[in-house]
Design an enzyme around this catalytic site. Structure first.
Site, PDB file in Angstrom:
ATOM      1  N   ASP A  55       0.876  -1.166   0.000  1.00 14.90           N
ATOM      2  CA  ASP A  55       0.000   0.000   0.000  1.00 14.90           C
ATOM      3  C   ASP A  55       0.921   1.226   0.000  1.00 14.90           C
ATOM      4  O   ASP A  55       2.118   1.106   0.260  1.00 14.90           O
ATOM      5  CB  ASP A  55      -0.881  -0.042   1.257  1.00 14.90           C
ATOM      6  CG  ASP A  55      -1.641   1.248   1.473  1.00 14.90           C
ATOM      7  OD1 ASP A  55      -2.286   1.707   0.518  1.00 14.90           O
ATOM      8  OD2 ASP A  55      -1.574   1.787   2.590  1.00 14.90           O
TER       9      ASP A  55
ATOM     10  N   ASP B  16      -1.938  -0.793   5.978  1.00  8.17           N
ATOM     11  CA  ASP B  16      -2.114  -0.243   7.323  1.00  8.17           C
ATOM     12  C   ASP B  16      -3.520   0.214   7.651  1.00  8.17           C
ATOM     13  O   ASP B  16      -3.880   0.330   8.821  1.00  8.17           O
ATOM     14  CB  ASP B  16      -1.157   0.946   7.529  1.00  8.17           C
ATOM     15  CG  ASP B  16      -1.615   2.185   6.782  1.00  8.17           C
ATOM     16  OD1 ASP B  16      -1.957   2.052   5.579  1.00  8.17           O
ATOM     17  OD2 ASP B  16      -1.650   3.257   7.382  1.00  8.17           O
TER      18      ASP B  16
ATOM     19  N   ASP C 218      -7.363  -1.429   3.581  1.00  2.00           N
ATOM     20  CA  ASP C 218      -6.460  -2.517   3.188  1.00  2.00           C
ATOM     21  C   ASP C 218      -6.910  -3.880   3.719  1.00  2.00           C
ATOM     22  O   ASP C 218      -6.376  -4.911   3.295  1.00  2.00           O
ATOM     23  CB  ASP C 218      -5.035  -2.244   3.702  1.00  2.00           C
ATOM     24  CG  ASP C 218      -4.439  -0.996   3.100  1.00  2.00           C
ATOM     25  OD1 ASP C 218      -4.620  -0.787   1.889  1.00  2.00           O
ATOM     26  OD2 ASP C 218      -3.796  -0.232   3.837  1.00  2.00           O
TER      27      ASP C 218
END
Length: 542
Positions: A253, A434, A438
């Site tokens: 990410d 995080d 996600d």
């Protein structure tokens, strides 16, 4: 072993039977020691934590100091930490400058400088300066406590290979008993001496038992879990540790993972009938309830008192909304019209009318580029970037980190779909993220890793592992440690199998002395256990 000892004694081999029991008991004690060392390597961290701390209460008459148990500290409490003292809880430095020795927790070889606004960890040692620390998590939720809890849970799990070995061991053990009966009965049928036949069968049952094979798998994995925990990455199960080594592709990410997760507002563009302050105030009023780093940046930029909001609702992957003085205010990620902008653009709507836009940028983590390069070098597929940001921002981060495969403007479901598509192609994916957005992708990947310091509760719960101090370099190190553990398991299985094959062959074609059989069998068990324990060494972590 007890049955074998009794049988040996029944044919006059009393000394050999007693020796068998002694060696078996000694081996069992060593095996227990090997297993306990793995657990102790992490649980001993609890001894680093101070039992008491001094709580500081400030009031109009002055400062009050109260000595209390660290377990009684609550979020928001202030604790003064004098030079040489251990810090009584995870927190943020409010006053003072000092160097803190974090070696026991993070593996850093030298003390690190800590100034106001920076984090400190429970049980670490203050240096020569005095600090005032505000507690950010209770003792039961500190980094140390989470490490101990997760490693304890991991120790209770079994890897896929361990479960397979145990299933085979059940059938194998039955086969050994049947084979031992044949080894006893066949020579007896050929008129061999009863005592010699029974002794050969007893010896066969001892050397053919799969104790060393069963012990080949879990000690290396548990030792690797403990070593990883000492370096700041918590692996939730032995299965996860085993799976990490099979990673073929790593996907990151962006916000809060490759970047610091602490973006700042760089530009505010109000609509014709609005002011810059008006746009920021409206956005901050809604974002004050959001867990997303972008929301925190907007609130910080507003500076003035944030006005109250009702009816707050998160729009996963898009933004947030709330009601302010009867008007519906939405703060959502901008459309493709802002694709040429570097940074993240959010749009502020009041009752569906655009009030303005806010541009935010996020700093790249110092270790991001090196981690991407190292990760790409140890996996068979290039590193991927999965982000909800626009193409320009995603391309900028990708170019600065060396990532070639970029997926931008992804909703949470699209992130998960991208991961599933790679998995369906037979690629084992490790995803690092995080945020709440996600979580679906973390659950879809073979291994999901959450950034622990600023990660959302949902991401931490969903992930298979947690990077507790947001050090990206631990991710490729953990992959390599898992692969080392796999090599140790293979070596252990070869050692155990070789001992069994040699001793069984010796017993069947010649006379294998019972004490030597016991020593060989138990010795192989101890060897594989001690070999697995080598992964606890500091140099096993690279």
């Amino acid at each position: 072993m007890i049955v074998a000892a009794i049988a040996a004694a029944s044919i006059g081999q009393v000394f050999d039977g007693a020796l068998l029991i002694v060696i078996f008991a000694t081996s069992g004690a060593i095996e227990a020691l090997v297993t306990q060392r793995t657990a102790d390597s992490v649980t001993n961290l609890l001894s680093l934590a101070p039992e008491q701390a001094t709580r500081l209460t400030r009031n109009i008459t002055g400062d009050d100091l109260e000595v209390i148990d660290t377990a009684e500290l609550r979020i928001g409490d202030l604790i003064p930490v004098r030079p040489g003292e251990r810090i009584g809880g995870d927190g943020v430095v409010m006053e003072g400058i000092s160097e803190v020795d974090q070696a026991a927790m993070t593996g850093e070889s030298v003390p690190v400088r800590r100034t106001p606004g920076q984090d400190v960890l429970f049980g670490t040692v203050n240096g020569t300066g005095s600090l005032t620390v505000r507690i950010t998590s209770p003792a039961s939720e500190s980094v140390v406590a989470r490490m101990v809890s997760l490693v304890a849970e991991a120790s209770e799990t079994k890897s896929t290979r361990a479960l397979f070995v145990e299933q085979v061991e059940q059938r194998y053990s039955l086969g050994v008993v049947i084979a031992a009966l044949i080894v006893f009965a066949l020579p007896l049928a050929l008129r061999e001496d009863f005592r010699d036949s029974l002794l050969r069968a007893i010896t066969f049952m001892i050397v053919a038992s799969p104790c060393a094979v069963v012990l080949s798998t879990m000690p290396p994995l548990l030792a690797a879990i403990a070593n990883a925990a000492r370096h700041g990455i918590l692996i939730k199960s032995a299965t996860v540790m085993e799976s990490m080594g099979r990673t073929q592709l790593v996907a990151f990410d962006k916000t809060g993972t490759l970047t610091e997760g602490a973006p700042v507002v760089t530009k505010v563009t109000p609509a014709a009938d609005r002011s810059t302050e008006d746009v920021l105030t409206l956005a901050a009023a809604v974002e004050q309830h959001s867990e997303h780093p972008l929301g925190g940046a907007v609130v910080r930029a507003a500076r003035a008192n944030v006005i109250p909001t009702t009816g707050f609702r998160a729009l996963p992957g898009r933004g947030v909304e709330g009601v302010i003085e009867g008007q519906l205010v939405r703060v959502i990620q901008a459309s493709d019209e802002h694709e040429d902008t570097i940074g993240t653009v959010v749009e502020v709507f009041v009752d569906e009318h655009l009030a303005g836009t806010i541009t935010l940028e996020d700093a790249l983590r110092p270790d991001a580029t090196a981690t991407v390069a190292r990760t790409g070098a140890i996996t068979s597929h290039p590193v991927h970037l999965l982000t909800g940001d626009n193409r320009r921002t995603a391309a900028d981060i990708a170019s600065r980190t060396g990532i070639t495969e970029v997926h931008s403007r992804l909703l949470p479901t699209e992130k998960a779909a991208t991961v599933r598509r790679l998995e369906d192609d037979g690629i084992q994916v490790l995803l690092v993220g995080d945020g709440v957005n996600d979580a679906p992708a973390l659950a879809s990947a073979t291994v999901g890793i959450a950034m622990g310091r600023h990660g959302s509760d949902l991401a931490l719960e969903t992930a298979d592992a947690v990077v507790i101090r947001d050090d990206l370099s631990t991710i490729p190190s953990a992959i390599e440690l898992s692969r080392t553990a796999h090599r140790f398991i293979v070596a252990n299985l070869i050692i155990a199998g070789t001992f069994i094959a040699v001793l069984v062959f010796w017993d069947l074609i010649a006379t294998l002395p019972l004490p030597l059989a016991v020593a060989g069998h138990e010795g192989s068990t101890v060897i594989v256990g001690l070999n697995g324990l080598r992964l606890l060494r500091a140099r096993a972590w690279r």
